[in-house]
Design an enzyme around this catalytic site. Structure first.
Site, short mmCIF file in Angstrom:
data_model
loop_
_atom_site.label_atom_id
_atom_site.label_comp_id
_atom_site.label_asym_id
_atom_site.label_seq_id
_atom_site.Cartn_x
_atom_site.Cartn_y
_atom_site.Cartn_z
N HIS A 1 13.52 -8.37 18.22
CA HIS A 1 13.54 -6.92 18.48
C HIS A 1 13.15 -6.73 19.96
CE1 HIS A 1 11.95 -2.77 18.22
NE2 HIS A 1 12.63 -2.65 17.09
N ASP B 1 5.74 -11.79 15.27
CA ASP B 1 6.04 -10.37 15.07
C ASP B 1 6.32 -10.20 13.58
OD1 ASP B 1 7.32 -8.00 14.64
OD2 ASP B 1 8.77 -8.20 16.27
N GLN C 1 8.60 -6.94 10.05
CA GLN C 1 9.52 -6.89 8.90
C GLN C 1 9.11 -7.80 7.76
OE1 GLN C 1 11.50 -4.60 8.51
NE2 GLN C 1 11.69 -3.83 10.60
N LYS D 1 5.70 0.76 8.27
CA LYS D 1 6.73 0.00 7.56
C LYS D 1 6.17 -0.58 6.26
CE LYS D 1 8.94 -1.48 11.88
NZ LYS D 1 10.23 -0.79 11.98
N CYS E 1 17.79 -2.07 18.15
CA CYS E 1 16.82 -2.58 19.15
C CYS E 1 16.90 -4.10 19.25
CB CYS E 1 15.40 -2.16 18.83
SG CYS E 1 15.16 -0.40 18.93
N1 PMP Z 1 9.59 -5.90 15.63
C1 PMP Z 1 10.48 -5.77 14.64
C2 PMP Z 1 11.09 -7.00 14.04
C3 PMP Z 1 10.82 -4.51 14.18
O1 PMP Z 1 11.72 -4.36 13.20
C4 PMP Z 1 10.20 -3.37 14.75
C5 PMP Z 1 10.53 -1.96 14.28
N2 PMP Z 1 11.89 -1.71 14.08
C6 PMP Z 1 9.27 -3.56 15.76
C7 PMP Z 1 8.99 -4.83 16.17
C8 PMP Z 1 8.58 -2.42 16.42
O2 PMP Z 1 7.73 -1.78 15.54
P1 PMP Z 1 7.02 -0.40 15.95
O3 PMP Z 1 8.11 0.49 16.45
O4 PMP Z 1 6.42 0.08 14.68
O5 PMP Z 1 6.02 -0.72 17.00
#
Ligand code: PMP
Length: 406
Positions: free
Chosen positions: A123, A200, A203, A226, A364
């Site tokens: 991401h 990270d 997910q 999430k 993203c």
């Molecule tokens: N890493 C991953 C794999 C994600 O899916 C996301 C959210 N789509 C993020 C980071 C960022 O998370 P947040 O916007 O809650 O900081």
């Protein structure tokens, strides 16, 4: 709960009763954010109505209660991910801030021409912070590729290590492909080279049991929104010896020992990394979200979601022209797809008209899109409250849309 009763679980989510364009909402955008059950909303309400006072500052009862609520969540998070100590649990705004904290603070230890390993499926939250660091210092990102099914190329990963490798930052689960990466193995490999690893976990955290000591992660980041929790709160787990070495990320109240114009000292862990008033209301509600997940059972949730994934995948494969991106054996319950030459945006927009919320676009993860040779996908992602009937509705909608688009 002895038996998984999805209809009973759905009762806790008033939003699922909503209608969109006169159709009952089918919410398949859980990867972006999950919905929030009543008990978590009530925990927020309870904080506002009965316990709102700033934490760590007051001698008065309310302030102490608010502080207790925050610190009880820290302990709950510690148990949930099996960290050794609450000093290793830092509250942030989310995964993004957690990764920025590490890139910015740990980044001080890196020197020109050092290397950081990431993967092509990251991401942007796990790419751009490292690129910002690379603007401060001449640091190079080394990128692990994937195979046709969306699995990381482990041999390539092993070959990327050099004497200049200083850090590895990898997602536990891809938000586009659903791939569950073999992080324990990846971390062990990095540790052979004395390289620390950030995972990270945005997910992964609500879909599988995470034990930071078992996987031996140096850092693990996730977001409450999430995992059926509130918005605006996240967690950075970090091994104590790293966090002790690392300089503060932001300066301000809460994170200091003593402030003087000649010399300022910093607070002990974890407060050293928590400058300013935290989202203590959200943090209190995060404890309720974790309790909620544990009451249902994360293994039961995973089993339910997996069944939905298999059912949806088999139904979707019968649609002519269907292309699914990410077919790893070990996969979370999300499906990125395209159909024939139809634009992802058209499919997403028409699904919305039929009451079905999915995400479209690059999610993203533009470098991943580039490597797949596409601009974007449609993504349907499932959570503990989704049903087979909703998948039937979704499949029927897709077929209808294809006839509309000709
Ligand atoms: N890493 C991953 C794999 C994600 O899916 C996301 C959210 N789509 C993020 C980071 C960022 O998370 P947040 O916007 O809650 O900081």
């Amino acid at each position: 709960m002895t038996q998984y009763d999805v209809n009973a679980l759905r009762q806790e989510y008033p939003i699922l009763e909503r209608e969109i364009y006169g159709k009952k909402l089918v919410y398949f955008d859980n990867t972006a954010t999950s919905q929030t059950p009543r008990c978590v909303v009530e925990a927020i309400e309870n904080m506002y109505y009965t316990k709102k006072a700033n934490v760590h500052r007051g001698v008065h009862t309310l302030s102490q209660e608010a502080t207790d609520m925050q610190e009880m969540t820290r302990e709950r998070v510690r148990q949930f991910i099996n960290a050794m100590s609450t000093q290793e649990i830092i509250f942030t705004r989310g995964t993004t801030e957690a990764i920025n904290l590490v890139a910015s603070s740990f980044g001080n230890f890196l020197e020109n021409d050092d290397e950081i390993i990431v993967t092509v499926m990251e991401h942007h939250a796990n790419i751009v912070p490292w690129q910002l660091l690379a603007q401060r210092k001449r640091i190079h990102l080394r990128v692990v590729p994937i195979d046709a099914n969306g699995n990381l190329n482990i041999d390539a990963y092993c070959r990327l290590f050099s004497e200049r490798t200083r850090f590895v930052s990898i997602c536990h689960v891809s938000n586009v492909l659903g791939t569950v990466n073999p992080i324990k193995e990846l971390i062990a490999e990095a540790h052979k080279h004395q390289v620390p690893v950030l995972i990270d976990g945005a997910q992964a955290i609500s879909h599988m049991r995470v034990d930071v000591q078992d996987i031996d992660a140096d850092f693990y980041a996730f977001s409450a929104h999430k995992m059926y929790g509130p918005t605006g709160v996240g967690v950075l787990y970090g091994k104590k010896h790293w966090l002790e070495m690392m300089p503060p990320y932001q300066g301000g109240g809460e994170m200091i020992g003593h402030v003087g114009f000649d010399k300022t000292t910093f607070a002990e862990l974890p407060f050293k990394f928590e400058a300013g008033t935290p989202d203590f209301v959200g943090i209190a509600a995060l404890r309720e979200a974790i309790d909620y997940i544990e009451r249902i059972g994360i293994e039961q949730i995973a089993a339910h979601e997996h069944e939905l994934l298999e059912y949806a995948t088999s139904q979707m494969m019968e649609i002519p022209g269907m292309r699914i991106f990410g077919t790893a054996k070990n996969k979370c319950a999300l499906i990125s797809f395209l159909i024939g030459n139809e634009h992802h945006y058209d499919i997403g927009m028409l699904l919305d008209k039929l009451g079905i919320a999915v995400r479209t676009g690059h999610h993203c993860a533009q470098p991943l899109m580039t490597s797949l040779g596409i601009e974007g996908t449609v993504r349907a992602s499932f959570a503990l409250y989704n049903t087979r009937e909703e998948i039937d509705t979704f499949i029927a909608a897709l077929r209808r849309i294809l006839t509309i688009l000709g």
